[in-house]
Scaffold this motif. Structure first.
Motif, PDB file in Angstrom:
ATOM      1  N   LYS A   1       0.851  -1.190   0.000  1.00 24.57           N
ATOM      2  CA  LYS A   1       0.000   0.000   0.000  1.00 24.57           C
ATOM      3  C   LYS A   1       0.889   1.243   0.000  1.00 24.57           C
ATOM      4  CE  LYS A   1      -3.780  -2.222   2.547  1.00 24.57           C
ATOM      5  NZ  LYS A   1      -4.588  -2.204   3.783  1.00 24.57           N
TER       6      LYS A   1
ATOM      7  N   GLN B   1      -1.080  -1.026  -4.070  1.00 25.66           N
ATOM      8  CA  GLN B   1      -2.369  -0.332  -4.084  1.00 25.66           C
ATOM      9  C   GLN B   1      -2.182   1.085  -3.547  1.00 25.66           C
ATOM     10  OE1 GLN B   1      -5.292  -2.215  -1.625  1.00 25.66           O
ATOM     11  NE2 GLN B   1      -6.906  -0.721  -2.075  1.00 25.66           N
TER      12      GLN B   1
ATOM     13  N   VAL C   1      -3.540   4.244  -1.660  1.00 22.74           N
ATOM     14  CA  VAL C   1      -4.584   4.411  -0.638  1.00 22.74           C
ATOM     15  C   VAL C   1      -4.613   5.858  -0.175  1.00 22.74           C
ATOM     16  CG1 VAL C   1      -4.373   2.022   0.148  1.00 22.74           C
ATOM     17  CG2 VAL C   1      -2.970   3.796   1.217  1.00 22.74           C
TER      18      VAL C   1
ATOM     19  N   THR D   1       1.465   0.549   5.252  1.00 22.39           N
ATOM     20  CA  THR D   1       1.486   1.605   4.236  1.00 22.39           C
ATOM     21  C   THR D   1       2.825   2.344   4.259  1.00 22.39           C
ATOM     22  OG1 THR D   1      -0.892   1.953   4.507  1.00 22.39           O
ATOM     23  CG2 THR D   1       0.340   3.690   3.385  1.00 22.39           C
TER      24      THR D   1
END
Length: 974
Positions: free
Chosen positions: A841, A867, A869, A876
């Motif tokens: 992320k 991904q 976000v 993250t």
């Protein structure tokens, strides 16, 4: 299962990783394979088909693209063979069939010295006279002489004449040469490291002087053996004073010898005072440039009468100040430049002059300029007339002539003159001067068994070698009577050959010239050999222009210089032509159409076209032509040069995810352009320009005319943000021309707009006052006066500074009792770049379009499954400007300014924005009111210590001249 396979490449057995392409394995084993469309960081495209190789598997062979063919066990690969050569050549010729552009300007093609005319004319237009002169003198020391008497083959080819008039290239050369000679600091070339080898130069004319200075620049010890009491050769003794003032020639030669290390032995004649056997024995190499000093005679009745002269002897006598009484009527025989010089000299001695020439005026080999000026001076031309006898009793009284007519062309290409029977007649004359040609004295050469023709040395015209290993020759003794520029060109080439010979590279150079494709490995490993080879037998694509090409140009006539009127100039031997002023030279140079390609020195298509000796029109067909698109702020797109290799698309789409350009249409009308033919709108990273192999994409230059520059590379790091990307600064004569990035580093070969373009286009260093979003320049005295305000003055240090600069300012502030702050406190993040690539992320907390390298990294991570976000979590990785608010996951902190992390580590408080007098060191952010600011110079004029994202300290030093106001301030207040 084995992860390796056994293959053979060029008879070499190699253990290769399974799953890799032939091209990858070749590169790992330092085996060069040409390519234009393959990149290491994306899937192979295979469109150029230049990387073809021959493979043999199970007894059958085929030619395949190495970038997309994977290795298999037992594979036998040949990277060169006759079939590979022909296949690659065909691939190149197919690419070239749709290519519409010039490699070099027609002016350079026409010049025997292959001067980079568009470049030095562009430098003159940009006011860079010293740089232009340096480029000119890189080829020959006699720049002023060329500017006076060169026949200007370049101007014959100049395309500007198709608009109205040619560029005055000869006069521009003369102007910058004279400016330099009259300056307080004239240009003297640098000498390389001293070498032990000694070289003898026989003859001190244009060929000898050129060879001597070229070899001295390479560090060799040089001795010139000159038969006369002064240097210059035909420049001094064969060209009249009114065309080439000897005072200026003396200054030019004196300046050439200031390079040092050139010994001159005057009054030393070959074959009389010194022999070739002695020179060959005593010196490591010998260059013969003795010229053509022997006049041809007609072997007719009366040649021995008093008043009968030959052309070169006549001019030589005048140059030496001898008195010659020609009488009232003079006959000059011949139609070349020497005949014109003889006739115009005789006219200045007070005689009426007739020129007799056996062909028509159209066939006269003299320059049109010389013919025209001779006619203006009252010299009569009697063409289709030949002389059969000189008449007189002890002294010339006249000549017997016969009329001629023209027959079929002879070996020279000119129509053969045929006597008309019964057309004889006589002309009264007091003197006759035969200027029908000259040749070289080769007796000494023959005595030393050097192979010669009838009256010239039989030297190899490519390398200027003779049949004697260490003896080279060039100029008129090889060419026959030629021009200064042609003699200088041969001498320059001979000097290179001598250098190669003394360093053991000449034999390989000779092989490369004959079969270049067989030696592609050696050529690519040695830039010297590549440059020499391309100079000798280059592939040069050439436009076949018509009115469509010339439509964009408005008419602007050539700037003329003052010429003395014929009635005045025939009274003396003073110069007849003035020179350009600096302003006139700049304006005239601006007329240049800038023909040729800016990518000349870096174009892969031309390089491989030369190696494979391709033909431009092998697959001639219909061409689609495009006008260059200049709408982008920094980038020029020229579709006419595009070969559809797709490199730019791959970089933009695959690496950045931008899709600013792509293939449009199909088949013959396929082009690469933005959607719907609109203006290119992108983040201006310049990656597409980096990868273009042909010059179809080029950076706009911050110069008046962007001629092709033979640029040098200085590696450093960008100083425009905290990423500190690696950069290659491309420079010409210590001037930054272009900023690029090294290939395939962590930043995917990407720079941002600021680091690549704005640093060159928008930067203004100096001292300013910032109020109400307006900037006003101030003098340094105002800044210096602030330091008397000890209690009021605050120094705010920006992240634009190097750490060592900040440390100096802190010490100075302590001395003056001033307060010091930083404009931003940035704490180093706890994530590294490699973690972005592997992140699941990613939260982007910066305007990523401003940080193109980071955009490429994020795009790659997303392609690998990451991904994007909005909210951070433990897994993250956040990309932000400051890590103070991060409490989950990791953060990659990119300071807004280059060295903010390093400045923050000095433990200074953050400035609150308040204070009576604030002196800001760096470039303030928008909407920030500052009393006074000092904006440091660009990173490429500074040196110092930076702190990278990972905390590493890096010392940088860039050797580019430039003004640094911060360095100036520190020096004044220290």
């Amino acid at each position: 299962m084995s992860k390796t396979v056994n293959i053979t490449i060029n008879n070499k057995k190699i253990k290769a990783d399974k799953g890799k392409t032939i091209l990858e394995i070749c590169r790992e084993n330092n085996i060069f394979v040409p390519t234009m469309c393959e990149m290491e960081i994306i899937e192979p495209f295979g469109s150029c088909r230049l990387c073809l190789v021959e493979i043999n598997m199970n007894g059958s062979s085929s030619v395949v693209t190495s970038c997309s063919t994977y290795v298999e066990n037992g594979m036998i690969v040949k990277t060169y063979s006759d079939e590979v050569k022909e296949s690659r050549k065909m691939a190149l010729e197919l690419l070239l069939s749709e290519h519409y552009g010039d490699c070099i300007g027609p002016c350079k093609k026409g010049c025997p010295l292959h001067y980079d005319v568009p470049t030095y004319v562009g430098l003159i237009a940009d006011g860079k006279m010293k740089e232009a002169l340096k480029l000119i003198k890189d080829s020959t020391p006699v720049a002023y002489s060329l500017g006076c008497v060169c026949p200007a083959f370049c101007e014959d080819e100049c395309r500007r004449q198709k608009v109205e008039e040619t560029i005055a290239i000869r006069l521009l050369k003369k102007a910058v040469a004279e400016m330099d000679m009259n300056s307080d600091n004239p240009y003297i070339p640098e000498v390389c490291d001293e070498k032990e080898e000694k070289i003898a130069i026989v003859g001190g004319g244009p060929a000898g002087l050129t060879a001597a200075t070229q070899l001295r620049r390479k560090g060799y010890k040089v001795t010139i053996f000159e038969a006369q009491k002064k240097l210059g050769g035909m420049l001094r003794y064969g060209i009249p004073e009114f065309r080439l003032p000897k005072e200026m020639l003396d200054k030019e030669i004196e300046l050439a010898l200031k390079i040092g290390g050139i010994n001159v032995k005057y009054n030393t004649e070959l074959g009389k005072d010194i022999t070739l056997e002695e020179l060959s024995s005593d010196y490591d190499a010998v260059f013969i440039g003795t010229g053509a000093w022997v006049d041809r005679i007609m072997s007719i009745e009366g040649e021995d009468l008093k008043g009968s002269y030959t052309g070169i002897k006549f001019l030589y006598s005048i140059a030496n100040g001898e008195e010659i009484h020609l009488g009232d009527k003079v006959i000059v025989i011949g139609g070349g430049n020497t005949a014109m010089d003889v006739a115009r000299t005789a006219r200045r001695l007070g005689s009426d002059v007739k020129i007799l020439y056996r062909r028509s005026r159209k066939e006269m080999p003299a320059d049109e300029k010389e013919l025209k000026e001779a006619e203006e001076e009252g010299i009569e031309f009697k063409t289709l007339t030949n002389i059969t006898a000189i008449l007189g009793n002890n002294k010339v009284e006249g000549v017997r002539c016969i009329k001629m007519e023209l027959g079929e062309p002879d070996e020279s290409g000119r129509r053969r003159p045929i006597p008309i029977e019964g057309s004889e007649y006589e002309i009264n004359a007091d003197s006759v001067i035969m200027a029908i040609g000259q040749y070289g004295d080769i007796k000494e050469m023959k005595d030393f068994d050097i192979e010669c023709g009838k009256s010239w040395i039989d030297a190899d015209l490519s390398l200027l070698t003779t049949n004697k290993e260490n003896i080279f020759a060039g100029g008129d003794i090889v060419l026959g009577p030629s021009t200064i520029v042609e003699s200088s060109a041969q001498a320059k080439r001979a000097a290179k050959s001598i250098d190669f010979y003394l360093r053991g590279k000449l034999e390989l150079a000779n092989k490369i010239i004959k079969e270049p494709y067989k030696y592609i490995q050696e050529i690519k490993k040695d830039p010297e050999l590549l440059d020499f080879f391309i100079e000798l037998i280059p592939y040069n694509h050439e436009k076949e222009i018509d009115e469509w090409d010339l439509e964009p140009y408005e008419k602007k006539m050539q700037i003329k210089v003052f010429h003395r009127k014929p009635k005045e100039r025939i009274k003396d031997f003073n110069k007849i032509e003035d020179n350009y002023t600096r302003d006139e030279a700049e304006e005239e140079a601006k007329r240049c159409l800038s023909c040729g390609c800016e990518a000349l020195f870096e174009c892969k298509l031309r390089e491989f076209g030369t190696i494979y000796q391709t033909e431009q029109h092998e697959f001639k067909g219909e061409l689609i032509r495009f006008r260059p698109d200049n709408r982008h702020e920094y980038i020029i797109r020229d579709q006419s040069k595009c070969i559809l290799c797709g490199e730019c698309i791959n970089e933009c789409n695959e690496i950045l995810g931008e899709y600013a350009i792509d293939f449009v249409n199909r088949g013959f009308i396929t082009v690469i352009e933005p959607p719907f033919g609109k203006k290119l709108e992108c983040i201006s990273c310049g990656a597409c320009v980096n990868e273009c192999p042909t010059g179809a994409l080029e950076d706009k230059k911050t110069v008046e005319k962007p001629g092709p520059y033979p640029m040098e590379t200085i590696s450093t790091i960008c100083g425009e943000c905290g990423l500190c990307c690696p950069v290659n600064l491309r420079t010409y004569n210590d001037r930054p021309i272009r900023v690029e990035t090294p290939h395939y580093k962590w930043n995917n070969n990407i720079l941002c707009e600021r680091g690549r373009y704005k640093i060159l286009w928008d930067y203004t260093s100096g001292y300013f006052n910032y109020r109400n979003n307006k900037r006003k320049k101030i003098g340094i005295k105002k800044i210096l006066s602030l330091f008397s305000e000890k209690e009021k003055l605050s120094l705010i240090l920006s992240g634009d500074l190097y750490t060592n600069e900040a440390e100096k300012l802190i010490k100075i502030a302590e001395k003056y009792g001033n307060r010091v702050f930083v404009d931003e406190v940035v704490k180093k993040g706890n994530a590294v770049l490699s973690e972005i690539n592997n992140a699941e992320k990613i939260k982007v907390g910066i305007d990523i379009d401003l940080y193109a390298p980071m955009k490429a990294i994020v795009n790659t991570a997303v392609k690998n499954g990451a991904q994007l976000v909005e909210k951070e979590a433990k897994d993250t990785v956040s990309i932000i400007h400051n890590n103070e608010n991060i409490n989950k996951g990791k953060a990659l902190v990119i300071p807004r300014k280059m060295n903010s992390i390093g400045i923050s580590s000095l433990s200074l408080p953050k400035w609150s924005g308040e204070g009576n007098i604030s002196l800001y060191i760096g470039k303030p952010s928008e909407n920030l009111d500052i009393d006074f600011a000092v904006i440091p110079a660009p990173y490429y004029t500074r040196k110092g210590r930076l702190t990278l994202l990972n905390g590493e300290k890096k010392e940088t030093e860039v050797k580019i001249k430039g003004y640094d106001p911060l360095r100036d301030l520190i020096n004044r207040i220290s």
